[in-house]
Scaffold this active site. Sequence first.
Site, PDB file in Angstrom:
ATOM      1  CG  HIS A 173       0.022 -46.371  -6.004  1.00 52.60           C
ATOM      2  ND1 HIS A 173       0.645 -45.519  -6.874  1.00 52.60           N
ATOM      3  CD2 HIS A 173      -0.612 -45.594  -5.083  1.00 52.60           C
ATOM      4  CE1 HIS A 173       0.410 -44.265  -6.481  1.00 52.60           C
ATOM      5  NE2 HIS A 173      -0.341 -44.288  -5.395  1.00 52.60           N
TER       6      HIS A 173
ATOM      7  CD  GLU B  92      -4.664 -43.597  -4.848  1.00 53.59           C
ATOM      8  OE1 GLU B  92      -4.543 -42.813  -3.919  1.00 53.59           O
ATOM      9  OE2 GLU B  92      -3.702 -44.212  -5.333  1.00 53.59           O
TER      10      GLU B  92
HETATM   11  P1  PGA Z   1      -1.583 -37.821  -3.046  1.00 56.20           P
HETATM   12  O1  PGA Z   1      -1.250 -39.358  -3.339  1.00 56.20           O
HETATM   13  O2  PGA Z   1      -2.488 -37.780  -1.840  1.00 56.20           O
HETATM   14  O3  PGA Z   1      -0.254 -37.178  -2.789  1.00 56.20           O
HETATM   15  O4  PGA Z   1      -2.268 -37.278  -4.245  1.00 56.20           O
HETATM   16  C1  PGA Z   1      -2.216 -40.358  -3.250  1.00 56.20           C
HETATM   17  C2  PGA Z   1      -1.630 -41.694  -3.594  1.00 56.20           C
HETATM   18  O5  PGA Z   1      -0.780 -41.785  -4.505  1.00 56.20           O
HETATM   19  O6  PGA Z   1      -1.986 -42.722  -2.984  1.00 56.20           O
END
Ligand code: PGA
Length: 247
Positions: free
Chosen positions: A96, A165
């Site tokens: 992450h 992401e």
């Molecule tokens: P968010 O976070 O949906 O609050 O943008 C996603 C994540 O960090 O996995």
Amino acid sequence: MRYFIGNWKMFGVPKSINILNKINSFHSKDKNRKKYRVIITPPYTLIETFANYFKNKSISIGSQNCYQKEQFSSNTAAISPFMIKSVGAKYTLVGHSDNRSEGDTNEMLKNKVQFALKNNLRVIFCIGENKKDKKNKKTFSVLQNQISKVLKKKFNINNIIVAYEPIWSIGTGKIPSKSELEKTIIHIKKVLKKLFKKKNFTVLYGGSVDGNNVQMFKEIHEIDGFLIGGASKSSKKFIDIIKNYYR
Ligand code: PGA
């Protein structure tokens, strides 16, 4: 199969199980339930309680991270894949951006993936470009690099879910355009295909997903599900995402 994964980050105490109870009862009665899986990654402190409670129910529990050594070691406060598995988690996030920004290197991530798989945890491997990479049109090369430096050919890709992401989208309310996102997900699948000589991969999108914008995401068929941060801390918001996806 679609995935709706809630990443709680630094949120939750034992009584927050109420949130999961509501999500679980929605899921167990949903006519679409066979089409998707719900996974929640609470903080380490709650994994065992939640995993026990939801053992024979529809929700699965995962960890938000794991240490890059397999079993036991002398690293203070570290928690290994073996330990995570021993308390009932089935999945772990790896890579992450919160952890990358705190020092996780590709080498560390590679070990995390390797040891997690070895301990029968399915891995949700997060990748994503930052704002500057995007501005400099480096998104594709950054993602390719993040994948090839960590995911090795010998890894069982069937037990790895890739979560795309974009860092600039996490927690900001900003999301990629439909065409931009579609191209990126296809690119990721192409990179995986080249590496693993296989056809099907699970690639999720994460970053400010909510009950409104999920309508747009669902039009991109290459997206196999979502990693949801902020909206996973409320049962209503999380359920709305699923409801609107299948509407
Ligand atoms: P968010 O976070 O949906 O609050 O943008 C996603 C994540 O960090 O996995």
